[in-house]
Structure formats: structure tokens, C-alpha cells
Enzyme design. Structure first.
Site, mmCIF file in Angstrom:
data_model
loop_
_atom_site.group_PDB
_atom_site.id
_atom_site.type_symbol
_atom_site.label_atom_id
_atom_site.label_comp_id
_atom_site.label_asym_id
_atom_site.label_seq_id
_atom_site.Cartn_x
_atom_site.Cartn_y
_atom_site.Cartn_z
ATOM 1 N N ASN A 1 19.048 31.526 -53.111
ATOM 2 C CA ASN A 1 17.787 31.521 -52.367
ATOM 3 C C ASN A 1 16.885 30.407 -52.878
ATOM 4 O O ASN A 1 16.907 30.044 -54.051
ATOM 5 C CB ASN A 1 17.095 32.884 -52.467
ATOM 6 N N PHE B 1 8.365 31.720 -53.148
ATOM 7 C CA PHE B 1 7.221 32.628 -53.269
ATOM 8 C C PHE B 1 6.523 32.853 -51.924
ATOM 9 O O PHE B 1 5.299 32.808 -51.815
ATOM 10 C CB PHE B 1 6.197 32.112 -54.286
ATOM 11 N N SER C 1 11.169 31.241 -61.776
ATOM 12 C CA SER C 1 11.774 30.927 -60.484
ATOM 13 C C SER C 1 12.062 29.428 -60.419
ATOM 14 O O SER C 1 11.209 28.618 -60.779
ATOM 15 C CB SER C 1 10.837 31.317 -59.342
ATOM 16 N N ASN D 1 12.329 27.768 -57.709
ATOM 17 C CA ASN D 1 11.982 27.309 -56.363
ATOM 18 C C ASN D 1 10.531 26.866 -56.190
ATOM 19 O O ASN D 1 10.105 26.562 -55.089
ATOM 20 C CB ASN D 1 12.313 28.415 -55.357
ATOM 21 N N THR D 2 9.767 26.855 -57.289
ATOM 22 C CA THR D 2 8.410 26.309 -57.282
ATOM 23 C C THR D 2 8.375 25.160 -58.274
ATOM 24 O O THR D 2 8.613 25.380 -59.466
ATOM 25 C CB THR D 2 7.376 27.378 -57.678
ATOM 26 N N LYS E 1 9.157 37.372 -67.234
ATOM 27 C CA LYS E 1 10.514 37.203 -66.703
ATOM 28 C C LYS E 1 10.976 35.777 -66.977
ATOM 29 O O LYS E 1 10.303 34.814 -66.596
ATOM 30 C CB LYS E 1 10.538 37.493 -65.199
ATOM 31 N N ASN F 1 16.054 35.788 -64.548
ATOM 32 C CA ASN F 1 15.875 35.368 -63.160
ATOM 33 C C ASN F 1 17.167 34.729 -62.650
ATOM 34 O O ASN F 1 18.204 34.791 -63.308
ATOM 35 C CB ASN F 1 14.692 34.393 -63.087
#
Length: 362
Positions: free
Chosen positions: A109, A113, A172, A174-175, A212, A241
Site C-alpha cells: 500500500n 494517510f 509509514s 508513504n509520507t 510504532k 510497520n
């Protein structure tokens, strides 16, 4: 194949995000029913001053906006973590951004967010006050925030009196720049501001504050992060994560997609990291094991590697709505076989074996 797995298989015929929306519609309806008392008494865990009916929680990312908490709790989870939530709503990354690697029992994925923002999520949590169940809130920073720590502070202020615990998501992939918050120095400063914000909340209860972390840390980074967490009084760590690594995968075309990989391929490295974290942290720091749990055996492995609790996500997607119940049944059988009185008796009994596989070989 049981009916549970058949339902999951039918959902996989739909595009991932459409299937997710359909699942939510059903879960909201299921949330109107009453929860049955958990029948697995030996699985109860007391942690952070909270009483978990069982150690099987649902990880953040499934119910990002706190829309189906009661339906999910009715499936037998001991806790739910909603989010990741940012101060302002954001749409996330362009679609497609969610990919099923069915042959690998994995997901990639790059959601970014996507969420409704603090106020919408807080309103839903306020509306379900008094319904029971342990619900944590995973907080993050908006993509365009130049001072990410300010967004985490805002999340603590907004949710400290609504959440069973708070999780600082700095892992994450993805940021852009988010994982840099795990670096020594930067992490210390972020944590200091977050802990100060928590202490300033006008409440008789000090909300547990967890962090996390990513599975892609080096030994040096992991040791530094744990030392700082222990020294500064973090309530616990969630390990881990999604990963940016790409182990050998069967779905070779989808494996090239950017984003975080979760599911079965993450099980071994994340469990080894968990065990090494237990060695570094010692017995007192609570750890939650996440990554690649696909049945009761893999949940048990996380616990014996050193976890106090576990969280699932991708396994739930592939295995269907009775996933938590099957894990609990399997854990209860394992306890009976070993003549253990409580699930906490299993914690860390195989830490050394699992830690021997850390760090993963290139």
C-alpha cells in the site's frame, strides 16, 4: 475452505478499495449487535493499566476513521487501533494505491494517510462513549506540515481523553520524510514534545503513549531508539510497520509497486526484530508484535518471541471475519498443551531463538 475464507475470497474479486468499502458497510451493521463475553479467560492481559480480554488486536490502517469500531469488536478482537489520523483531512496518494499479492498472502500500500482528520474522528469516538472496548488512536502528521512534531502534539491534545492509548506513527513509508523522525536526536526532540503535551492534558488519567517503528532499521538505529524510549518513559513500542524491502515474491509485477509491504513475507524479519527489541529493552517495556500473522501458530510465535500483545491486519483481509476467533482458539489450545495458566506465561520463552535471526541477511 470454510465459509469465512470463502467470504474473504469473494471480497478479493473486487478492487481492493471497493472491497474495503463493502466490508465497512457490513461491519457497521454488525456493530448494532451486542458483544458476547470472551470465552478464553486465560488469554486476558493487563497492560498500560488496561484490561485486554485477549491479546489479539486489529492494527491501525483498517478502520482509519473510527467508523466500524463496534462491528470489529464484535468479531472478537481484544482491542482496535484506529487511524492513522492527521490534524487536517487529507485524501492521500492517487489511486491505485493498494495492491493484493494473493499468491504471497501480502499487500503493498501507498495510501498516504488518507483520513477524515481530527475533528471527524474525535466526534465519532465521543458518540460511542460508554459502549466499552479498548480503542487506541494512531496519530500522524499532514503531508505538507513543515513541523511534524506540532501535528503529533495536536493529536495528543485532541485524543488523550478519548483513546485507550495513543500511538505515534513515525514509520509509514508513504509520507515523505516521516521515517526520518526515527533518527537519533530528531526522535529525542519529537518524543520530548509529545511527552510534554501528554503531561499538560487536564485529566486524572495519563494516556499510554506508544511508538510504532519500521522493520527496516539497522541494529544501531534499533538500539538507539529503544534506549531513548526506555530513558524517556515511552509506554511501549509497536513492532513493526510495513517494509520497503522486497524479499523474493511470486507476484513479480506487483512487487515493483512502490509502498509498504505487509503480510506473510514480513513475518520472519519482523518477529526477529521483535525478539531483538525484547533483548535490548529488557522485561519491563511493553511490546506489541505486528507483521505477517496469518494463523494461531504465527500469533503464538510473536508472543514467545517477546510480545505482550499482537495486532493483525493483512491476515484479517485474507482469512476473513472469524480470523480473531480462530487465533484465540488456537492460543487457548497451546496454553492447555503446555499447562500454562495465562498467556503472559508464554511471553519471551523463545526470544533467544528468534533474535538469532536478527538482523536479516541481505
Amino acid at each position: 475452505m470454510n465459509l469465512d475464507q470463502m467470504a474473504a475470497g469473494l471480497m478479493r474479486l473486487l478492487p481492493p478499495e471497493r472491497a474495503h468499502a463493502l466490508a465497512f458497510a457490513m461491519l457497521k451493521r454488525f456493530g448494532r449487535t451486542s458483544r458476547a463475553r470472551d470465552a478464553h479467560g486465560k488469554l486476558a492481559v493487563n497492560l498500560f493499566g488496561l484490561s485486554f480480554a485477549n491479546p489479539v488486536g486489529l492494527a491501525a490502517g483498517f478502520d482509519k476513521n473510527a467508523e466500524a469500531i463496534d462491528g470489529l469488536l464484535n468479531l472478537g478482537f481484544g482491542s482496535i487501533e484506529v487511524g492513522t489520523v492527521t490534524p487536517r483531512p487529507q485524501s492521500g496518494n492517487p489511486r491505485p494505491r493498494l495492491f493484493r499479492l494473493t499468491s504471497d498472502r501480502a499487500i503493498i500500500n501507498r495510501m498516504g494517510f488518507n483520513n477524515d482528520g481530527h475533528e471527524a474522528v474525535a466526534r465519532r469516538l465521543e458518540e460511542r462513549r460508554g459502549r466499552g472496548g479498548l480503542v487506541g488512536v494512531n496519530i500522524g502528521a499532514n503531508r505538507d506540515q513543515e513541523d511534524p512534531a506540532a501535528d503529533y502534539v495536536a493529536g495528543i491534545r485532541r485524543f488523550a481523553q478519548l483513546a485507550s492509548w495513543l500511538t505515534i506513527n513515525i514509520s509509514s513509508p508513504n509520507t515523505p520524510g516521516l521515517r526520518g523522525l526515527q533518527e537519533a536526536g530528531t526522535f529525542d526532540r519529537l518524543l520530548g514534545r509529545c511527552l510534554e503535551a501528554r503531561e499538560a492534558v487536564p485529566s486524572p488519567r495519563r494516556v499510554p503513549l506508544l511508538v510504532k517503528i519500521a522493520p527496516d532499521l539497522t541494529e544501531k538505529q534499533l538500539a538507539s531508539l529503544i534506549e531513548t524510549s526506555v530513558d524517556m518513559g515511552v509506554s511501549g513500542l509497536i513492532i513493526s510497520n510495513t517494509t520497503i524491502a522486497r524479499p523474493p515474491l511470486k507476484a513479480k509485477r506487483l512487487a515493483e509497486e512502490k509502498g509498504g509491504l505487509s503480510g506473510l513475507p514480513l513475518f520472519n524479519p519482523s518477529t526477529a526484530m521483535l525478539a531483538r527489541a525484547r533483548q535490548l529493552a529488557g522485561p519491563k517495556l511493553p511490546l506489541i508484535g505486528v507483521g505477517g500473522i496469518h494463523d494461531a501458530h504465527s500469533a503464538w510465535a510473536k508472543l514467545v518471541a517477546g510480545a505482550d500483545l499482537v495486532q493483525v491486519y493483512t491476515g484479517f483481509i485474507f482469512e476473513g471475519p472469524r480470523f480473531a476467533e480462530r487465533i484465540k482458539s488456537g492460543l487457548s489450545k497451546e496454553l492447555a498443551k503446555r499447562n500454562f495458566d495465562a498467556i503472559s506465561d508464554a511471553r519471551g520463552i523463545e526470544t533467544a531463538r528468534w533474535a538469532a535471526a536478527w538482523p536479516p541477511q541481505a
